[in-house]
Design a protein around this motif. Sequence first.
Motif, PDB file in Angstrom:
ATOM      1  N   ASN A  18       0.833  -1.200   0.000  1.00  0.00           N
ATOM      2  CA  ASN A  18       0.000   0.000   0.000  1.00  0.00           C
ATOM      3  C   ASN A  18       0.871   1.255   0.000  1.00  0.00           C
ATOM      4  OD1 ASN A  18      -2.504  -1.215  -0.135  1.00  0.00           O
ATOM      5  ND2 ASN A  18      -2.718  -1.355   2.081  1.00  0.00           N
ATOM      6  N   GLN A  19       1.991   1.220   0.716  1.00  0.00           N
ATOM      7  CA  GLN A  19       2.914   2.359   0.733  1.00  0.00           C
ATOM      8  C   GLN A  19       3.491   2.619  -0.657  1.00  0.00           C
ATOM      9  OE1 GLN A  19       3.555   4.430   3.455  1.00  0.00           O
ATOM     10  NE2 GLN A  19       4.398   5.662   1.808  1.00  0.00           N
ATOM     11  N   VAL A  20       3.821   1.555  -1.367  1.00  0.00           N
ATOM     12  CA  VAL A  20       4.315   1.700  -2.747  1.00  0.00           C
ATOM     13  C   VAL A  20       3.263   2.401  -3.598  1.00  0.00           C
ATOM     14  CG1 VAL A  20       4.977   0.448  -4.854  1.00  0.00           C
ATOM     15  CG2 VAL A  20       5.842  -0.306  -2.619  1.00  0.00           C
ATOM     16  N   PHE A  21       2.023   1.911  -3.533  1.00  0.00           N
ATOM     17  CA  PHE A  21       0.958   2.496  -4.345  1.00  0.00           C
ATOM     18  C   PHE A  21       0.727   3.957  -3.978  1.00  0.00           C
ATOM     19  CE2 PHE A  21      -0.729  -2.077  -4.138  1.00  0.00           C
ATOM     20  CZ  PHE A  21       0.094  -2.481  -5.158  1.00  0.00           C
ATOM     21  N   LEU A  22       0.745   4.265  -2.680  1.00  0.00           N
ATOM     22  CA  LEU A  22       0.556   5.650  -2.241  1.00  0.00           C
ATOM     23  C   LEU A  22       1.697   6.549  -2.706  1.00  0.00           C
ATOM     24  CD1 LEU A  22      -0.919   5.171   1.344  1.00  0.00           C
ATOM     25  CD2 LEU A  22      -2.063   6.112  -0.661  1.00  0.00           C
ATOM     26  N   ASN A  23       2.934   6.065  -2.659  1.00  0.00           N
ATOM     27  CA  ASN A  23       4.069   6.864  -3.136  1.00  0.00           C
ATOM     28  C   ASN A  23       3.906   7.207  -4.611  1.00  0.00           C
ATOM     29  OD1 ASN A  23       5.432   6.885  -0.679  1.00  0.00           O
ATOM     30  ND2 ASN A  23       6.685   5.115  -1.179  1.00  0.00           N
ATOM     31  N   ILE A  24       3.554   6.220  -5.409  1.00  0.00           N
ATOM     32  CA  ILE A  24       3.402   6.452  -6.848  1.00  0.00           C
ATOM     33  C   ILE A  24       2.206   7.366  -7.121  1.00  0.00           C
ATOM     34  CG2 ILE A  24       2.915   5.353  -9.079  1.00  0.00           C
ATOM     35  CD1 ILE A  24       4.530   2.921  -8.003  1.00  0.00           C
ATOM     36  N   LEU A  25       1.096   7.117  -6.441  1.00  0.00           N
ATOM     37  CA  LEU A  25      -0.085   7.960  -6.642  1.00  0.00           C
ATOM     38  C   LEU A  25       0.175   9.401  -6.218  1.00  0.00           C
ATOM     39  CD1 LEU A  25      -2.897   5.497  -5.570  1.00  0.00           C
ATOM     40  CD2 LEU A  25      -2.563   6.495  -7.841  1.00  0.00           C
ATOM     41  N   SER A  26       0.886   9.593  -5.119  1.00  0.00           N
ATOM     42  CA  SER A  26       1.219  10.939  -4.658  1.00  0.00           C
ATOM     43  C   SER A  26       2.064  11.675  -5.702  1.00  0.00           C
ATOM     44  CB  SER A  26       1.964  10.859  -3.328  1.00  0.00           C
ATOM     45  OG  SER A  26       2.390  12.132  -2.917  1.00  0.00           O
ATOM     46  N   ASN A  27       3.044  10.979  -6.266  1.00  0.00           N
ATOM     47  CA  ASN A  27       3.870  11.583  -7.316  1.00  0.00           C
ATOM     48  C   ASN A  27       3.041  11.878  -8.569  1.00  0.00           C
ATOM     49  OD1 ASN A  27       6.182  11.569  -5.740  1.00  0.00           O
ATOM     50  ND2 ASN A  27       6.927   9.636  -6.559  1.00  0.00           N
ATOM     51  N   SER A  28       2.104  10.995  -8.889  1.00  0.00           N
ATOM     52  CA  SER A  28       1.230  11.221 -10.045  1.00  0.00           C
ATOM     53  C   SER A  28       0.349  12.446  -9.840  1.00  0.00           C
ATOM     54  CB  SER A  28       0.348  10.002 -10.318  1.00  0.00           C
ATOM     55  OG  SER A  28       1.106   8.930 -10.810  1.00  0.00           O
ATOM     56  N   ILE A  29      -0.176  12.593  -8.646  1.00  0.00           N
ATOM     57  CA  ILE A  29      -1.010  13.761  -8.342  1.00  0.00           C
ATOM     58  C   ILE A  29      -0.191  15.039  -8.496  1.00  0.00           C
ATOM     59  CG2 ILE A  29      -2.208  14.982  -6.473  1.00  0.00           C
ATOM     60  CD1 ILE A  29      -3.120  12.106  -5.526  1.00  0.00           C
ATOM     61  N   ASP A  30       1.030  15.046  -7.958  1.00  0.00           N
ATOM     62  CA  ASP A  30       1.906  16.209  -8.113  1.00  0.00           C
ATOM     63  C   ASP A  30       2.168  16.509  -9.588  1.00  0.00           C
ATOM     64  OD1 ASP A  30       2.059  16.504  -5.363  1.00  0.00           O
ATOM     65  OD2 ASP A  30       4.041  15.578  -5.190  1.00  0.00           O
ATOM     66  N   ALA A  31       2.392  15.455 -10.386  1.00  0.00           N
ATOM     67  CA  ALA A  31       2.706  15.635 -11.808  1.00  0.00           C
ATOM     68  C   ALA A  31       1.527  16.225 -12.581  1.00  0.00           C
ATOM     69  CB  ALA A  31       3.131  14.299 -12.424  1.00  0.00           C
ATOM     70  N   VAL A  32       0.322  15.750 -12.300  1.00  0.00           N
ATOM     71  CA  VAL A  32      -0.829  16.299 -13.029  1.00  0.00           C
ATOM     72  C   VAL A  32      -1.141  17.718 -12.564  1.00  0.00           C
ATOM     73  CG1 VAL A  32      -1.817  14.061 -13.662  1.00  0.00           C
ATOM     74  CG2 VAL A  32      -2.578  15.165 -11.573  1.00  0.00           C
ATOM     75  N   GLU A  33      -0.920  17.998 -11.279  1.00  0.00           N
ATOM     76  CA  GLU A  33      -1.115  19.371 -10.804  1.00  0.00           C
ATOM     77  C   GLU A  33      -0.110  20.316 -11.454  1.00  0.00           C
ATOM     78  OE1 GLU A  33      -0.991  19.162  -6.527  1.00  0.00           O
ATOM     79  OE2 GLU A  33      -3.123  18.672  -6.398  1.00  0.00           O
ATOM     80  N   GLN A  34       1.146  19.882 -11.565  1.00  0.00           N
ATOM     81  CA  GLN A  34       2.168  20.719 -12.203  1.00  0.00           C
ATOM     82  C   GLN A  34       1.863  20.951 -13.677  1.00  0.00           C
ATOM     83  OE1 GLN A  34       5.873  18.690 -11.317  1.00  0.00           O
ATOM     84  NE2 GLN A  34       6.390  20.241  -9.795  1.00  0.00           N
ATOM     85  N   SER A  35       1.275  19.958 -14.322  1.00  0.00           N
ATOM     86  CA  SER A  35       0.977  20.115 -15.747  1.00  0.00           C
ATOM     87  C   SER A  35      -0.064  21.201 -15.975  1.00  0.00           C
ATOM     88  CB  SER A  35       0.507  18.790 -16.360  1.00  0.00           C
ATOM     89  OG  SER A  35      -0.796  18.476 -15.938  1.00  0.00           O
ATOM     90  N   ASN A  36      -0.895  21.468 -14.980  1.00  0.00           N
ATOM     91  CA  ASN A  36      -1.933  22.486 -15.128  1.00  0.00           C
ATOM     92  C   ASN A  36      -1.404  23.905 -15.039  1.00  0.00           C
ATOM     93  OD1 ASN A  36      -4.003  20.713 -15.549  1.00  0.00           O
ATOM     94  ND2 ASN A  36      -4.631  20.643 -13.414  1.00  0.00           N
ATOM     95  N   THR A  37      -0.232  24.100 -14.456  1.00  0.00           N
ATOM     96  CA  THR A  37       0.261  25.459 -14.256  1.00  0.00           C
ATOM     97  C   THR A  37       0.518  26.194 -15.566  1.00  0.00           C
ATOM     98  OG1 THR A  37       2.570  24.713 -14.066  1.00  0.00           O
ATOM     99  CG2 THR A  37       1.305  24.917 -12.010  1.00  0.00           C
ATOM    100  N   ALA A  38       0.803  25.485 -16.614  1.00  0.00           N
ATOM    101  CA  ALA A  38       1.085  26.115 -17.909  1.00  0.00           C
ATOM    102  C   ALA A  38      -0.092  26.009 -18.876  1.00  0.00           C
ATOM    103  CB  ALA A  38       2.329  25.481 -18.532  1.00  0.00           C
TER     104      ALA A  38
END
Length: 144
Positions: A18-38
């Motif tokens: 579950n920690q592995v999945f949460l780490n990857i999902l957390s990074n994915s959330i950050d990546a999609v949020e960053q993509s919105n800035t531009a």
Amino acid sequence: MKQYTNLPLVECYAGQLNQVFLNILSNSIDAVEQSNTARSIEEIRQNPNCITITTSLVNSKWVQIQIADNGIGIPEEIKQRIFDPFFTTKPVGKGTGMGMSISYQIIEKHSGKIEFSSTLGQGTEFIIQIPCNCSIPVSNMQCI
């Protein structure tokens, strides 16, 4: 988006996976949020952010979990460092650089495999494969 397949029980340390999945999902959330800035609101409406989780049975002995996003992607020059301890692309105070390193170790502990592919500006996909019956001490094992 969830695309789940019926899977057999997997011998594992459930909390660690579950920690592995949460780490990857957390990074994915950050990546999609960053993509919105531009992007403009109209661009976001036309091509909304998405994280897709897919499970499948590779064969009778392996399960596969894919976590894909359409975020900013990972630059080529840092791909080889993603699993290094203390490596982070996040600003100071935002990340420790341990999440993906720990995730790699957890998957190895389960005799599994973790790999990823990424295209800058298009997104990243992590693929995790875990054997259904790995060799871990029975006293600590759970089936999920």
